[in-house]
Structures are given as C-alpha cells and as structure tokens.
Design a protein around this motif. Structure first.
Motif, mmCIF file in Angstrom:
data_model
loop_
_atom_site.group_PDB
_atom_site.id
_atom_site.type_symbol
_atom_site.label_atom_id
_atom_site.label_comp_id
_atom_site.label_asym_id
_atom_site.label_seq_id
_atom_site.Cartn_x
_atom_site.Cartn_y
_atom_site.Cartn_z
ATOM 1 N N ALA A 1 -10.647 5.862 -17.997
ATOM 2 C CA ALA A 1 -9.815 7.190 -17.151
ATOM 3 C C ALA A 1 -8.638 7.001 -17.526
ATOM 4 C CB ALA A 1 -9.879 5.951 -15.907
ATOM 5 N N HIS A 2 -8.302 5.943 -18.161
ATOM 6 C CA HIS A 2 -6.246 6.330 -18.637
ATOM 7 C C HIS A 2 -6.891 6.645 -19.953
ATOM 8 C CE1 HIS A 2 -4.415 5.267 -14.744
ATOM 9 N NE2 HIS A 2 -5.550 4.890 -14.847
ATOM 10 N N ILE B 1 -2.668 -3.423 -9.203
ATOM 11 C CA ILE B 1 -2.769 -4.847 -7.918
ATOM 12 C C ILE B 1 -3.785 -5.178 -7.681
ATOM 13 C CG2 ILE B 1 -2.684 -4.457 -5.266
ATOM 14 C CD1 ILE B 1 -2.011 -1.415 -5.510
ATOM 15 N N ASP C 1 -14.125 1.235 -17.354
ATOM 16 C CA ASP C 1 -13.858 2.093 -17.177
ATOM 17 C C ASP C 1 -12.588 2.704 -16.188
ATOM 18 O OD1 ASP C 1 -13.314 1.537 -14.536
ATOM 19 O OD2 ASP C 1 -14.433 1.848 -13.350
ATOM 20 N N ALA C 2 -11.349 1.418 -16.096
ATOM 21 C CA ALA C 2 -10.291 1.581 -15.392
ATOM 22 C C ALA C 2 -9.572 2.075 -17.045
ATOM 23 C CB ALA C 2 -9.767 0.339 -15.082
ATOM 24 N N TYR D 1 0.811 -0.848 0.131
ATOM 25 C CA TYR D 1 0.389 0.249 -0.168
ATOM 26 C C TYR D 1 0.646 0.772 -0.033
ATOM 27 C CZ TYR D 1 -4.546 -2.372 1.036
ATOM 28 O OH TYR D 1 -5.543 -3.649 0.686
ATOM 29 N N ARG E 1 -2.504 9.351 -10.724
ATOM 30 C CA ARG E 1 -3.947 9.330 -11.158
ATOM 31 C C ARG E 1 -3.161 8.524 -12.178
ATOM 32 N NH1 ARG E 1 -8.284 12.925 -10.470
ATOM 33 N NH2 ARG E 1 -8.124 13.051 -12.756
ATOM 34 N N LEU F 1 -1.936 4.064 -1.524
ATOM 35 C CA LEU F 1 -2.877 3.373 -1.344
ATOM 36 C C LEU F 1 -3.134 3.017 0.131
ATOM 37 C CD1 LEU F 1 -3.637 1.468 -4.260
ATOM 38 C CD2 LEU F 1 -4.827 3.510 -3.191
ATOM 39 N N ARG G 1 -1.075 5.172 -11.921
ATOM 40 C CA ARG G 1 -1.754 3.858 -11.594
ATOM 41 C C ARG G 1 -2.367 3.453 -12.294
ATOM 42 N NH1 ARG G 1 -5.107 6.535 -5.874
ATOM 43 N NH2 ARG G 1 -3.148 6.157 -4.613
ATOM 44 N N TRP G 2 -2.049 1.810 -12.417
ATOM 45 C CA TRP G 2 -2.796 1.132 -12.892
ATOM 46 C C TRP G 2 -1.977 0.860 -14.645
ATOM 47 C CZ3 TRP G 2 -5.529 -2.030 -10.092
ATOM 48 C CH2 TRP G 2 -6.215 -3.106 -10.404
ATOM 49 N N GLN H 1 -16.403 -2.463 -15.124
ATOM 50 C CA GLN H 1 -15.897 -2.260 -14.113
ATOM 51 C C GLN H 1 -14.224 -2.356 -14.592
ATOM 52 O OE1 GLN H 1 -16.362 -4.058 -10.297
ATOM 53 N NE2 GLN H 1 -18.054 -4.455 -10.876
ATOM 54 N N LEU H 2 -14.648 -3.223 -16.307
ATOM 55 C CA LEU H 2 -13.184 -3.288 -16.893
ATOM 56 C C LEU H 2 -12.871 -1.944 -17.589
ATOM 57 C CD1 LEU H 2 -13.785 -7.204 -17.960
ATOM 58 C CD2 LEU H 2 -12.043 -6.442 -16.532
ATOM 59 N N MET I 1 -8.910 -7.522 -15.311
ATOM 60 C CA MET I 1 -8.416 -6.063 -14.659
ATOM 61 C C MET I 1 -7.187 -5.688 -14.545
ATOM 62 S SD MET I 1 -10.878 -4.245 -12.333
ATOM 63 C CE MET I 1 -12.674 -4.757 -12.383
#
Lengths: 337, 326
Positions: free
Chosen positions: A129-130, A104, A125-126, A57, A95, A62, A98-99, A122-123, A176
C-alpha cells in the motif's frame, strides 16, 4: 536510562475528543497536551475509561463513530520537511502518513489479524500500500526479515492467524508495525491479553528493537509498574485529563498526585522491596457526569476545600525544583504563567 | 482432505438411508396403493402397467422383501424409476429429465443472480451505513416478507393478461417445437421473465440483509481497524478484509439454497404453470402418482445432499480455520 531528548516528534496540543455531538456528547479526552520526542518512550497510564485508548485513536484519526476530535492539534515533525498537523491531512495524505510514520499495536492481540489471510499476505499488503512499485520478491524478503526481527521462524509466513499462539500473534503485530520503519509506534496495551512470562519476553524484545531501530514509543497501559521500568517519561490520565507527567524515576520515587500514588500502590513492583498493595477506593468517574473541580476529589484521600469546586491546572508545581515535571493537584499549586 | 472424505462418507450414508426410506414407505403404508390406483383409473391401465406398478411397489408377492430391495437398487442403478402414472406410459426418469432443465434454468439462474446482487448490495449497505443503498433495506425487507407465490399472483394480475407482452403461464408459446433456435429461446426467456422477477425480488433482500448485518459486525472487528491504520486503500479494506470475512455465513447459506432449487419453488411454478419439477410434483400429488413423487423426492434428496457437500467444500476453501488437519 533518562536520555537528553530535545527534538519533538509528535506534539499533541489541547486535544479534546468527544463521543457524540452537541450537548449529548461524552467528553472522553479533555485538553490533553503531550509531546513525544524523537527516540523517547512515553508511557500513558490510567484506569479503564480514563481516555488512554481514546487519545491514541484520536491522535491516529482511527476513532470509531461517533467519536470526534472536537478541538486541538496533533503536530507531526517528519525527519525531513516541515511539521504538519495530522488532523488536517486529507484522506489521501492520511493514508500515506499511516503506518509509514506512525504505526499502532492494538490491545486485541487475538483479533488484530485477519483470520482468512496468511501472515505473509498481511505483512506484505501494508508494504504494498505504501510502496506500490516494490516487487513481490522484495516484499516477501522484507516480511521474512520482520518475522526474524521479532523472533519467529520464517516458515510461519505461510501460517494462518489461528495457527499461532497469542504471544506469536502479538509479535507478528509488532513486526508488522515496524514494516515501514515508522518514527513512532503506539502500543495500546499490547501485552494485556498475554500471561506475565510472555509479557516480559515481548517487552524485552521491544526494548531491544527500539534501541536498535531508534523509533519512539507511546506505551499505553494500566500497569504503571511496567511503565516505570520501560519508559523514559510517564503521563498519568484520569477522567480524560492528564493529571501528572514526569520522568519515570521521579513518578516512582515521588508521585505528586494522589491518583498516581494510588496507581503505583495497586501493582506489585517488578523489582525492589515488597510493599503492601492498597488500590484506589471507589470507581472511575462517569464521563457523562464528571465531578466538579478536580474529577478525582470524590476518591481522593487528601481532598480539601478547593478540590471540589476549582479545576487544578496542569503545570510545574511551585514547590518543585529540579527536572521538569507537571502535576494538576491543589496539593501542589501552580502559579499560572 | 480427510475431513472432506468423512463428509462424503456421511452423505453417502444419508443417501442410502433416504433411498431405503423411499423404498419402504410405500410398502409399510396401510392399504394397497396399486389397487387404489387401479380403481381410480379403471380401464385405462394395461395389464403391463399394472404389473409394473406391482413390481414397483413389491406387490407381485413372489419375492421376499429383501429380494425386492435388491431389485429396487438394481433398477435404480439402471436409471429406471418406474412408470409415471400421470403421463403414462412415460417412464418417470423421462418425465423428470424433461422438467429438470426448466427448473434448473429458471430457479438456478435466479438463485445465483439474487445471491450475487443481494450480496453486492449488502456489502455496499453495510460498508457505508446511511447511504442510499442502506435506505433501500426497509423496502426490500418488506418485499422479502411477501410470499413468492402471492407476489407471482400480483404480477400476473397486474402485468400479464390479454394484450400484455408478458405471458401468464407456461414455459414457451404453445405450438413451438422445443429446439435451440431463437424463436424458442426467445419465447422461453419471455415466459421466464415474470417468474424470475418474482423469485429475484423476494429472495434477494434476504441475502442483502444477511450480508449487510455481517458487514456491520465485521466492521467493528480489530483487524478492520488495523487494516485502516496500515493505510490500506478503502477498497482493499472493504473487500479483502471486511467483505471477505462477512461472506462466510452467506456462502454456506447459498450452497444450501442451491439444494432447494429443485423442490423449493413449487408454488411459483404452480402459479405460472411453469413446466418444471415443482409443477410436475404438484400434478403427481394430485393424481396419486407414487412413482413420480418417489422419483422427484429422490432427485430432491440428491440435490440437497450435493448442495450440502458443496457448502462444506466452499467453507473449506474460504475459511482456513475449518482446515483442521490440512
């Protein structure tokens, strides 16, 4: 299975993580340095409360409040461009990092998915976002591809999390985590909540994906025998510190730290001859009142004079020749410098 | 769908049971309500009215209980709830249909407003703990523990009175003819301000507190951490992940509170002499107006059941986990 790995991907340097501030602070992670190389699988093992997850974390920023990284740096080496310290990134930069660079997979396989949204949402929106300019169709295609990658039928995209089994949910989470082709995937006890058969299946799939896509993995678990099989290098944590770090085979063959030895004897080996399981007497230390000297000494069968007063340094033991490994134990003294 | 039909059937059964009880209670009561009403209103009842009361209560003795029961249902389906006693000779259905818009207008709008404002504040307070919104909580919790009607009395004592802009009672200025013109609507709004503010202030913080606590609970869920780790924007995590889940218990609470719009704010309407259903019920109770009470109870029963059905539908829409055999 040891590869020659030279290019660092993530360098954790002297990281301290506290819960709380000032004198009341609980020092959960102390002076941890760990380097993950490109394409490497690094295992991080230790009992509950040893600081493994807190480290993860802390590295990803996080930490739930009141957790704070009080010292150290986490230097990330992107494939192109200059390395930078993740801890110094602005909110906006973080932001984006991340990912896309580090993703994680959490230990709570059951609760990692939002119960009110479909898997596809949910797959996607990641990705959105990027890659805000990507079209919906391309995101959907990518989501389908990700599910295929982890061996789940495409029609499960329209499913809600409660309609999936625990194993499927964790595979969705792995899919994901790979959505943006990150360089590093941190796995925080990804299979702890699953039965043994499912564990093997998912780990096997993970190894295969890693071979194919070439990301690095920081694999956190308390199951050392699992790590011996799947990782290139293993770091053992105790009481917030790394007490031993070595190639997996070396740890398995010849654990230097008595704690590593104890951990190794607590789990049945996945392959090879049977041996007696002994476990480690006593319980993990209370982080609010750590023993002086080596924090393992009250439980250590081999403790002697300096252990209770002086903290052993983590370093290459003087009595060791061969592949690089480090240990923090007075049985294997390290000449500073 | 099957689930909804099951619920609907269940509510129909409940409705039937409530109406049947409504029919039997006056008939099994000791004594004779009609004669007690007649004696209390000597000389003011025509023989038609007495007869209608007797029919209503099944006292015209020529019919068996079963026939009365059938007759009662037939009347009900025609919308005939009998004659009101207090407002004789107005039929109960007319009394209710006159007062219902006032209550639905005042309490309905304030219930929706207080839910929306309270929930929005709760999202803010729960998401950014320790912010200024969060520090409002002690004050709003204090206000919510004060009963509606007492707050209303204080409001009247402090704000209304001779020379004040706020009227202290009624639904519109006496003498105005109810019509859709700006005089009447302006007057109605003016009259509703104090009771509305009373209800709003005392009911809002319940929503706010509930929403805030759910936000705090949800914020520690794993999927929120995952959402942060995914690099989603703060807004998306707060609304699409946290608030979306935290809302679920509040929504069913809201749907249920819609059911209490009709009967739930009796005291506010009494304090402000507001011409709504609650005030009507109060007058009915005082005058032993059984037909009116029965009619209002029927309306309350129906609205509670409809609200329950709404709660089921809302939950079904919002929480995929309740859609078992979808």
């Amino acid at each position: 299975m040891t590869r020659v790995l030279t290019r660092p991907l993530l360098e954790i340097k002297n990281l301290d993580v506290d819960y709380g501030l000032g004198d009341e602070a609980v020092k959960a992670v102390r002076d941890v340095s760990l380097t993950i190389h490109r394409g490497e699988v690094v295992g991080l093992a230790g009992e509950s409360g040893s600081g493994k997850s807190t480290l993860a974390y802390g590295v990803t920023r996080l930490l739930p409040p009141p957790g704070v990284v009080s010292n150290g740096s986490v230097v990330y080496h992107p494939p192109t461009g200059d390395p930078y310290d993740v801890l110094n990134l602005s909110h906006h930069e973080l932001r984006k990092y991340r990912w896309a660079e580090t993703s994680i997979v959490f230990q709570g396989a059951m609760n990692s998915l939002n119960p009110v949204h479909k898997v596809s949402v949910q797959l996607m929106d990641a990705i959105k976002a990027h890659e805000p300019t990507s079209s919906k169709a391309s995101r959907l295609a990518r989501a389908k591809e990700l599910l295929r990658l982890v061996g789940i039928a495409e029609d499960r995209l329209e499913a809600y999390p409660h309609q999936l089994s625990g194993g499927m949910r964790q595979r969705v989470m792995i899919g994901m985590a790979l959505a943006l082709e990150p360089q590093l995937v941190i796995m925080d006890e990804p299979t702890t909540a699953l039965d043994v058969v499912m564990q093997r299946q998912i780990l096997g799939q993970l190894v295969e994906l890693r071979e194919r896509l070439g990301f690095s993995v920081l694999f956190i678990t308390h199951d050392l025998s699992l790590l011996v099989e799947f990782s290139d290098r293993i770091a053992i944590m105790y009481g917030g510190r790394i007490v031993e770090e070595a190639p997996s085979a070396a740890i398995y063959r010849d654990p230097k730290h008595p704690y590593s030895e104890g951990l190794l004897r607590s789990f049945p080996a996945l392959r090879g001859a049977r041996r007696e399981l002994t476990g480690i007497p006593g319980s993990p230390p209370d982080l609010r009142g750590m023993p002086t000297g080596c924090s393992f000494h009250p439980r250590c069968p081999k403790a002697f004079e300096p252990c209770s007063t002086d903290l052993p340094i983590l370093g290459k033991p003087d009595d060791h020749v061969g592949e690089p490994r480090t240990v923090a134990c007075w049985l294997h003294p390290v000449t500073a410098g | 769908m099957k689930f909804l039909l099951q619920r609907f059937a269940f509510y129909l059964f409940t409705l039937w049971a409530a109406i049947t009880l409504n029919f039997f209670i006056p008939r099994v009561m000791p004594g004779d309500p009609v004669s007690s009403l007649i004696s209390k209103n000597q000389g003011r009842l025509t023989s038609d009215a007495i007869h209608s009361l007797e029919v209503l209560f099944g006292l015209d003795k020529k019919q068996s209980l079963w026939d009365q029961y059938i007759g009662y249902w037939q009347q009900l389906f025609k919308g005939d709830l009998g004659m009101s006693f207090t407002f004789f000779p107005t039929p109960v259905s007319e009394v209710i249909s006159q007062s219902l818009p006032w209550t639905v207008g005042l309490v309905g709008i304030t219930t929706i407003l207080s839910f929306l404002i309270g929930t929005a504040l709760g999202v803010g307070a729960g998401w950014k703990r320790g912010s200024w919104i969060d520090s409002l909580l002690p004050a709003t919790t204090f206000l919510s523990s004060v009963p509606y009607f007492w707050l209303g009395l204080v409001a009247i004592a402090l704000l209304a009175g001779p020379g004040s802009w706020f009227p202290s009672s009624g639904g519109f200025t006496p003498g105005l003819v109810p019509a859709w013109d700006h005089y009447f609507i302006g007057s109605a709004i003016n009259h509703s301000l104090l009771p509305a503010a009373t209800i709003l202030i005392s009911s809002m913080s319940g929503w706010m507190l509930g929403m805030r606590n759910m936000m705090v609970t949800v914020a520690s869920e794993d999927y929120i951490t995952v959402a942060h780790a995914k690099g989603l924007s703060d807004k998306r995590v707060a609304f699409s992940y946290a608030a979306r889940n935290a809302l679920l218990p509040n929504v069913s609470g809201f749907a249920l509170s819609l059911g209490f719009i009709v009967g739930g704010t009796l005291l506010v309407e009494i304090v402000f002499s507001y011409p709504g259903v609650g005030y009507q019920l109060f007058q009915g109770v005082q005058a032993y107006d059984y037909p009116l009470m029965q009619g209002i109870f029927l309306v309350i029963t129906i609205s509670v059941l409809v609200a329950n059905l709404l709660a089921d539908v809302a939950y079904l829409l919002l929480d995929p986990r309740t859609r078992k055999s979808g």
